[in-house]
Design a protein around this motif. Structure first.
Motif, PDB file in Angstrom:
ATOM      1  N   THR A  96     -16.168 -16.130   5.708  1.00 37.76           N
ATOM      2  CA  THR A  96     -16.679 -15.361   6.854  1.00 37.76           C
ATOM      3  C   THR A  96     -15.672 -15.292   8.004  1.00 37.76           C
ATOM      4  OG1 THR A  96     -17.637 -17.322   7.862  1.00 37.76           O
ATOM      5  CG2 THR A  96     -19.062 -16.049   6.354  1.00 37.76           C
TER       6      THR A  96
ATOM      7  N   MET B  94     -23.708  -8.052  18.720  1.00 41.60           N
ATOM      8  CA  MET B  94     -22.724  -8.293  17.658  1.00 41.60           C
ATOM      9  C   MET B  94     -21.623  -9.272  18.090  1.00 41.60           C
ATOM     10  SD  MET B  94     -22.389  -4.648  15.619  1.00 41.60           S
ATOM     11  CE  MET B  94     -21.903  -5.357  14.033  1.00 41.60           C
TER      12      MET B  94
ATOM     13  N   ASP C   1     -23.507 -15.332  18.685  1.00 44.94           N
ATOM     14  CA  ASP C   1     -23.891 -16.037  17.465  1.00 44.94           C
ATOM     15  C   ASP C   1     -25.412 -16.143  17.368  1.00 44.94           C
ATOM     16  OD1 ASP C   1     -24.693 -18.077  19.142  1.00 44.94           O
ATOM     17  OD2 ASP C   1     -22.901 -19.304  18.797  1.00 44.94           O
TER      18      ASP C   1
ATOM     19  N   SER D 217     -16.337  -5.083  16.848  1.00 47.19           N
ATOM     20  CA  SER D 217     -17.544  -5.369  16.069  1.00 47.19           C
ATOM     21  C   SER D 217     -17.340  -5.059  14.593  1.00 47.19           C
ATOM     22  CB  SER D 217     -18.743  -4.588  16.622  1.00 47.19           C
ATOM     23  OG  SER D 217     -18.539  -3.192  16.503  1.00 47.19           O
TER      24      SER D 217
ATOM     25  N   GLY E 187     -18.116  -8.464  13.977  1.00 44.91           N
ATOM     26  CA  GLY E 187     -19.454  -8.421  14.552  1.00 44.91           C
ATOM     27  C   GLY E 187     -20.463  -9.282  13.807  1.00 44.91           C
ATOM     28  N   SER E 188     -21.357  -9.903  14.572  1.00 42.48           N
ATOM     29  CA  SER E 188     -22.464 -10.652  13.977  1.00 42.48           C
ATOM     30  C   SER E 188     -23.473  -9.683  13.377  1.00 42.48           C
ATOM     31  CB  SER E 188     -23.159 -11.497  15.048  1.00 42.48           C
ATOM     32  OG  SER E 188     -22.264 -12.408  15.631  1.00 42.48           O
TER      33      SER E 188
ATOM     34  N   GLU F 211     -23.037  -5.688   9.672  1.00 49.21           N
ATOM     35  CA  GLU F 211     -22.327  -6.940   9.871  1.00 49.21           C
ATOM     36  C   GLU F 211     -20.840  -6.641   9.844  1.00 49.21           C
ATOM     37  OE1 GLU F 211     -23.421 -11.261   8.416  1.00 49.21           O
ATOM     38  OE2 GLU F 211     -22.377 -10.182   6.817  1.00 49.21           O
TER      39      GLU F 211
ATOM     40  N   PRO G 294     -17.781 -12.248  10.303  1.00 47.27           N
ATOM     41  CA  PRO G 294     -18.729 -12.644  11.362  1.00 47.27           C
ATOM     42  C   PRO G 294     -18.643 -14.118  11.742  1.00 47.27           C
ATOM     43  CG  PRO G 294     -19.867 -12.415   9.253  1.00 47.27           C
ATOM     44  CD  PRO G 294     -18.464 -11.958   9.025  1.00 47.27           C
TER      45      PRO G 294
END
Lengths: 76, 595
Positions: B138, B157, B160, B209, B213-214, B220, B224
């Motif tokens: 990730t 985004m 966390d 993002s 981005g989260s 996603e 992330p």
């Protein structure tokens, strides 16, 4: 170039990357530029980020490579 | 949708199907599949008011538009490209369109998931839209630097699972002096409304993002789990931005994304900024740069001359927002050659380039022109620089159009000359054999150490506040704008192609992008745009995954494994490097498997 436009151009403050020539120290070039009112920041060994007039930049042109930074565009 | 209206939709659908079947005979071979999607998608796009949104393929868009120009009301038929027309029309008009001899193929605009993970599927990060990630990495313990227009750090985004900002630090270069903010200062600033690093354009928020981005509304970013080092740049001190990011990263792995560039320079990796990038890059330190969007902008000329050959090109200086038009053109050739170069004004006045080592300045009533010729030692070539500045934004078009550039070859050893307008908007050449699509990769993407990224189409439809949108592009094809290699010194750039058209990612609130009606879903805080700017952060995120797996990877190793694992399909053609796709389409799963 007429004298007025030439001095206008020389006085213009620009952002540049200055790379001291082999054998020239970063400190020496940096000091020379700073003495003329330039703002100097060391990016990494051999690379100075400088904000100065073209006249000030030209004063180190024989001991360093001087390159004005280009304006970039976003790629969309 | 209410039951009654749904029944109406079904009826509409069948009606369209029957008309469509009659039309199928004159369609191209791949029409059958599109006919099926036409029907399946109809229930999604037909509105209560029996409007339908269509994409029409035609070889005569002008005639088609002429046939349907007097529709009135809210019906719209608009040309998208030389071969595609968009229609938002009543059902009766749609049926007339189907019958038109100028319409070769019709397709409803399909509702698509507004997913960056369509790009993720394309890059093999996800096996399917909405599916789980195909890889475990990730970007954890890796820093991603983004040098861009700014960032809307209120967007989910960038936070966390516990709502905390995933940003280590931000550098704002846009003031008198650069200003740095740490995580705590950013949290405070975005809580009290001072918004450090605010993105008034929207470009940087989208790019960041996409890379990191989260998870948000089914989207996603590629990495992330990575932390961010953000630079709101002034688009001049971009070298300083890279140096800052790598310095902040210290001993941690870090990949910096630059979705920006220029054509002011020799395009051979010898500019000071490119040399700096080379020097700063190394094990665990990688720079990813968008190749550029200039393939079809007519801003580059290049070719070989024979002795005594003369070529004359015509170009227009383009108007710019907020000021008088300016044009900056540089030409580059080998010192063993001898070229006479002249600029000729629309009134026919010649302005010759001076001898080597000289600069001539011409002051005219409406413009200033500076032409210089000097040796460019770092690349052992001669540079001719032409700067044309108009005094007023209100200059008439007759003074901007039909400038000529005359090139006479007096002696040719190498015989090649290349030239670029420095940026989009500075000038555009008319069609000429010297106008090249090749060698349009910008700088600093021509740096030796960087990963230069081209763009291909990963989806051609999306939803927006203005309704379903569709572009006349085939998923998988190289984006028509994506700059082509090689470099001026014939190195293989771009390195790799990634999904860059179209990508949906975070929308910066109150930004310029928020006004792009057909590109935004304001309430959802999502924006769909295209560009090598959008492709680069896909690669940046993937490099972060690679660095998570092996922190010491060098840029050259990453380039090699991305090349070796690249996907080669019918759009790319044969295996190996090509000017549009580089080594092929990025495949994260294969790339990670080779680390």
């Amino acid at each position: 170039m007429d004298r007025a436009s030439s001095s206008r151009r020389d006085a213009e403050v620009v952002n540049a990357i200055v790379m001291p020539n082999p054998g020239e120290s970063d400190e020496h070039v940096s000091d020379l530029l700073a003495a003329q009112g330039a703002q100097v920041k060391q990016l990494t060994s051999g690379f100075l980020s400088v904000q100065a007039s073209r006249l000030a930049l030209r004063s180190v042109a024989t001991i360093a490579r001087v390159e004005e930074k280009a304006t970039k565009q976003m790629r969309y | 949708m209410e039951k009654n209206s749904f029944r109406a939709v079904e009826n509409v659908s069948m009606s369209l199907l029957s008309t469509l079947r009659r039309q199928t005979k004159k369609m191209r071979p791949n029409f059958a599949a599109n006919a099926a999607s036409f029907v399946n998608a109809a229930s999604e796009v037909v509105r209560k008011e029996d409007r339908v949104s269509l994409l029409v393929e035609t070889d005569k868009p002008g005639e088609l538009l002429a046939d349907f120009q007097d529709l009135g009301g809210d019906e719209r038929v608009e040309q998208l490209s030389d071969t595609f027309v968009s229609a938002h029309v009543r059902l009766s008009t749609a049926q007339a369109l189907v019958k038109s001899h100028h319409a070769h193929r019709l397709q409803t605009k399909k509702e698509h998931q507004p997913h960056a993970d369509v790009a993720g599927v394309d890059a093999a990060l996800f096996p399917a839209v909405g599916g789980a990630r195909a890889v475990t990495e990730t970007g954890k313990d890796v820093l991603i630097g983004i040098v861009d227009s700014g960032f809307d750090l209120s967007h989910p985004m960038f936070r966390d699972g516990s709502g905390k900002l995933r940003v280590e630090a931000l550098l704002d270069q846009t003031g008198q002096t650069p200003k740095e903010f740490n995580n705590a200062q950013l949290e405070t600033g975005w809580n009290n409304g001072s918004k450090p690093g605010y993105d008034d354009d929207g470009h940087g928020t989208h790019v960041a993002s996409t890379a990191a981005g989260s998870a948000y509304k089914g989207l996603e970013g590629i990495a992330p789990g990575a932390r961010l080092l953000l630079v709101k740049t002034n688009f001049v001190d971009t070298a300083d931005a890279v140096a800052w990011a790598f310095s902040k990263a210290g001993g941690k792995a870090c990949v910096v994304n630059m979705s920006l560039g220029t054509h002011f320079g020799s395009h051979d990796g010898t500019s000071a900024e490119e040399l700096l990038i080379d020097q700063l890059s190394g094990p665990g330190k990688v720079v990813v740069i968008s190749a550029g969007n200039e393939r079809d902008r007519n801003l580059h000329i290049g070719g070989h001359f024979l002795p005594n050959e003369t070529q004359t090109l015509t170009f227009d200086v383009q108007r710019q927002r907020g000021g008088p038009p300016v044009s900056l053109l540089t030409l580059w050739y080998d010192p063993a050659d001898d070229f006479s170069i002249s600029l000729i004004s629309p009134l026919g006045v010649p302005f010759p380039a001076p001898a080597l080592g000289s600069v001539d300045v011409y002051t005219q009533p409406s413009f200033d022109l500076e032409i210089g010729r000097q040796t460019y030692a770092p690349a052992n070539c001669v540079q001719v620089q032409v700067m044309l500045g108009f005094r007023s934004a209100a200059v008439p078009s007759s003074q901007l159009d039909n400038w000529r550039l005359r090139i006479d070859c007096n002696a040719a050893t190498v015989g090649r000359i290349d030239g670029w307008f420095a940026n989009n908007g500075f000038g555009k050449f008319d069609a000429h054999p010297l106008v090249e699509r090749a060698r349009t990769v910008g700088m600093p993407a021509t740096a030796r150490s960087c990963i230069a990224v081209a763009s291909h189409v990963s989806k051609n439809a999306w939803t927006s506040d203005a309704g379903p949108q569709q572009a006349g592009l085939l998923p998988g094809q190289s984006s028509p704008f994506s700059s082509q290699g090689p470099t001026r010194d014939s190195r293989k750039k771009p390195d790799i192609s990634a999904p860059g058209q179209f990508l949906t990612a975070a929308l910066a609130a109150d930004s310029l992008s928020a006004s792009f009606g057909e590109r935004v879903r304001v309430a959802d805080r999502l924006l769909t745009i295209e560009g090598t700017s959008m492709a680069a952060p896909v690669v940046t995120g993937i490099v972060a995954l690679l660095l998570q797996k092996k922190k010491s990877l060098k840029p050259g190793q990453i380039r090699d494994l991305l090349a070796a694992s690249a996907r080669v399909d019918s759009h790319v053609g044969v295996a190996g490097w090509n000017p549009s796709f580089g080594h092929g389409k990025i495949d994260v799963k294969q790339a990670l498997a080779t680390v």
